[in-house]
Motif scaffolding. Structure first.
Motif, PDB file in Angstrom:
ATOM      1  N   SER A 149       4.661   7.847  11.716  1.00 22.97           N
ATOM      2  CA  SER A 149       4.226   9.190  11.448  1.00 22.97           C
ATOM      3  C   SER A 149       4.804  10.040  12.528  1.00 22.97           C
ATOM      4  O   SER A 149       4.756  11.450  12.084  1.00 22.97           O
ATOM      5  CB  SER A 149       2.777   9.283  11.508  1.00 22.97           C
ATOM      6  N   ASN A 167       1.717   2.847  12.818  1.00 21.84           N
ATOM      7  CA  ASN A 167       1.201   4.138  12.268  1.00 21.84           C
ATOM      8  C   ASN A 167       1.836   5.236  13.061  1.00 21.84           C
ATOM      9  O   ASN A 167       2.181   6.095  12.759  1.00 21.84           O
ATOM     10  CB  ASN A 167      -0.270   4.187  12.056  1.00 21.84           C
ATOM     11  N   GLN A 183       0.852  -1.233  -0.064  1.00 24.34           N
ATOM     12  CA  GLN A 183      -0.002  -0.102   0.103  1.00 24.34           C
ATOM     13  C   GLN A 183       0.970   1.354  -0.035  1.00 24.34           C
ATOM     14  O   GLN A 183       0.410   2.287  -0.679  1.00 24.34           O
ATOM     15  CB  GLN A 183      -0.845   0.027   1.155  1.00 24.34           C
ATOM     16  N   ASP A 184       1.787   1.313   0.670  1.00 25.03           N
ATOM     17  CA  ASP A 184       3.076   2.419   0.669  1.00 25.03           C
ATOM     18  C   ASP A 184       3.666   2.663  -0.561  1.00 25.03           C
ATOM     19  O   ASP A 184       3.463   3.809  -1.168  1.00 25.03           O
ATOM     20  CB  ASP A 184       3.952   2.259   1.490  1.00 25.03           C
ATOM     21  N   GLN A 185       4.113   1.759  -1.288  1.00 22.00           N
ATOM     22  CA  GLN A 185       4.549   1.681  -2.667  1.00 22.00           C
ATOM     23  C   GLN A 185       3.505   2.266  -3.726  1.00 22.00           C
ATOM     24  O   GLN A 185       3.524   3.087  -4.314  1.00 22.00           O
ATOM     25  CB  GLN A 185       5.087   0.218  -3.066  1.00 22.00           C
TER      26      GLN A 185
END
Length: 440
Positions: free
Chosen positions: A285, A281, A80-82
Motif C-alpha cells: 500500500s 500490507n 482475496q485480492d482477486q
C-alpha cells in the motif's frame, strides 16, 4: 469506427464482456486463442509472462459460459485480492478459505449453491476434500482454472504436494474444460503438467518470456551488505524486493538498511502470521518501501511499481530466478534485476539438493538446473539471450544487461583448456579440482 466496434462487441460475447466488465478494447496476445479453446470445451496449458493478463483468460470465458467457475489458487491473500477486484467490476465472486470465520464461509457457500456466484476461489487443500468435491459435482460447474500451475510439477521451481491431487479433477468433472496457467515452466515442467493434469490431452500455448524493461545484472559477491546498500541508494524512494537465502540474513539485512536510512521490512516464514501480513500490507500500500524476504514472499505479489529485485544469494534455479525477477517492472517502466554471486552460494545450493528427501533422479535434475543457473551467472554473452534460450526462445542481444552494456574483455582459452583436460586425463580422472590445480 465506434459504431463498427460496438457492432463487433454485439456479435462477439467475449469482446462484449472484455469491454463492458473489464474495460478493455482488445485482447492481449494469446488471450483470444486461450479463450476460444476453453469455450470450445478443450483443456489448455497457458504459459504466459507476468503482465500478459493470465486472469482474463479464465475470467472472460467464465462470464460468457455462465454456471460456476472454480479457480484454484495457492495463497489466501491472492484469492482475496482477486475476489475484491472482481466484485469492484460487478462480478459475483467468492472465496472460501481458512482466514475467514465459519459464518463468512457458510454464507459464501450458500451463494455458490444457489447459483449466485460466478467464480469461486479455493486453495487446493480445500477443493480436493471428498466433501467439497461431492458438493461441487452436484452444481453446474462450467470451467476450472488452476493458477500457478508449475506447483503441480515435481520438476518445477515451487512443487507443492497438495497440488498433486488436482490430477483427479478431470475424472470428477469429465465434461468440464480445465485451464492451467503459469508464468514459469521450462519444457520438462510443461511436459510434467500436461501428463499429470491432462494425461497429455491439452492445447499448450507458450507466449514469449521476455521482460525487456528489466535490466539484468550480476556482481561478484564481496561485501554483500555494502554492495546492497550502494545499489539501494541508487534508487532513492523506490519500492524494491531483496531476496536472502536465510531467515536470519533477512532480518540482518533489513535492520542494516533501516540503520542506513532506508525504510525496509522483513518477511519470512518464521515470523508470526500477523507480522507477515502487516509488513506485506505496508509494502503493497505504500511507495518507497523495501521488502527484504526469503522466497516465502513473492507468489501472487502484484505491486506494479517495484523498481528492482536484488538477490543477495544465488536462487535455486533459473526458473526460480525468472519468477522472482518478474515481480519488478510490472508497470512497464524500466526496472532492474541485480544478483550477487559467489562460490559459497554454489556449495550451499549443492548441499541443499543433496540433503533433500527426494529420488536420485530428482537430485540429478536439480543439479543440472543449478549448473544451468551457474552458466547464466558466468556467461560473457547477452544474459537475456541465455535466459530466454533456456525457455526455448531465441532473442537478439538485448542492450539492457550488464554484458551488453559493459562487455568484459574476452580471451581465447583453448590452449589452457587443453592443458587442463590433459592433466585430468593423465592423472587417471580420479581426483577433484583441488588436486588437479596442484598438478597444474
Amino acid at each position: 469506427m465506434p459504431a463498427q466496434a460496438a457492432s463487433i462487441r454485439a456479435e462477439d460475447p467475449t469482446r462484449r464482456v472484455l469491454k463492458d466488465v473489464f474495460g478493455y478494447d482488445d485482447f492481449r496476445p494469446g488471450q483470444a486463442t486461450v479463450i476460444e479453446a476453453l469455450l470450445a470445451g478443450r483443456h489448455v496449458l497457458a504459459v504466459m509472462p507476468t503482465g500478459a493478463g493470465k486472469s482474463l483468460c479464465y475470467q472472460v470465458p467464465a462470464l460468457v459460459k455462465g454456471g460456476l467457475t472454480i479457480v484454484v489458487s495457492p495463497l489466501v491473500a491472492l484469492m482475496q485480492d482477486q475476489v475484491a477486484a472482481l466484485r469492484l467490476a460487478g462480478v459475483a465472486a467468492d472465496t472460501i478459505n481458512s482466514s475467514l470465520d465459519r459464518e463468512a464461509n457458510v454464507a459464501a457457500w450458500r451463494r455458490v449453491a444457489s447459483g449466485q456466484t460466478r467464480l469461486l476461489y479455493l486453495a487446493p487443500e480445500r477443493l480436493m476434500t471428498e466433501r467439497m468435491l461431492d458438493a461441487l459435482s452436484r452444481l453446474d460447474v462450467s470451467l476450472i482454472a488452476i493458477d500457478e500451475a508449475h506447483c503441480i510439477s515435481q520438476w518445477g521451481p515451487a512443487f507443492r504436494r497438495e497440488y498433486e491431487d488436482l490430477a483427479q479433477l478431470r475424472g470428477v468433472f469429465p465434461q468440464v474444460p480445465i485451464i492451467a496457467l503459469t508464468a514459469t515452466a521450462d519444457e520438462a515442467t510443461r511436459g510434467d503438467i500436461e501428463a499429470r493434469l491432462f494425461a497429455g490431452r491439452a492445447e499448450t500455448l507458450v507466449l514469449g518470456f521476455d521482460r525487456p524493461n528489466i535490466k539484468l545484472a550480476m556482481e561478484t559477491k564481496q561485501d554483500s551488505k555494502r554492495q546492497l546498500l550502494r545499489f539501494v541508494e541508487r534508487h532513492p524512494g523506490k519500492s524494491g524486493i531483496i531476496y536472502c537465502l536465510s531467515r536470519r540474513k533477512t532480518e540482518e539485512m533489513a535492520a542494516f538498511l533501516e540503520k542506513n536510512g532506508v525504510r525496509a521490512l522483513a518477511y519470512h516464514a518464521g515470523m508470526s502470521k500477523e507480522a507477515r501480513e502487516a509488513n506485506q500490507n505496508a509494502f503493497m500500500s505504500l511507495s518507497g518501501v523495501v521488502m527484504v524476504a526469503t522466497i516465502a514472499f513473492g507468489m501472487g505479489i502484484d505491486k506494479p511499481d517495484v523498481a528492482y529485485v536484488f538477490h543477495t544469494d544465488l536462487p535455486g534455479s533459473l526458473e526460480a530466478y525468472y519468477q522472482e525477477i518478474g515481480r519488478a517492472g510490472r508497470d512497464g517502466r524500466p526496472a532492474e534485476a541485480h544478483m550477487l554471486y559467489g562460490a559459497g552460494d554454489i556449495r550451499t545450493r549443492r548441499m541443499f539438493i543433496d540433503e533433500e528427501d527426494t529420488s536420485p533422479e530428482h537430485k540429478r535434475r536439480a543439479h543440472r538446473r543449478l549448473d544451468t543457473l551457474i552458466g547464466y551467472c558466468e556467461t560473457a554473452h547477452c544474459r537475456r539471450q541465455v535466459l530466454l534460450g533456456y525457455f526455448g526462445e531465441e532473442a537478439k542481444a538485448c542492450g539492457n544487461c550488464d554484458n551488453c552494456l559493459d562487455q568484459a574483455p574476452r580471451a581465447d582459452g583453448s590452449a589452457e583448456g587443453r592443458i587442463i583436460l590433459a592433466a585430468v586425463a593423465q592423472s587417471g580422472e580420479r581426483f577433484g579440482a583441488a588436486h588437479v590445480i596442484d598438478i597444474l
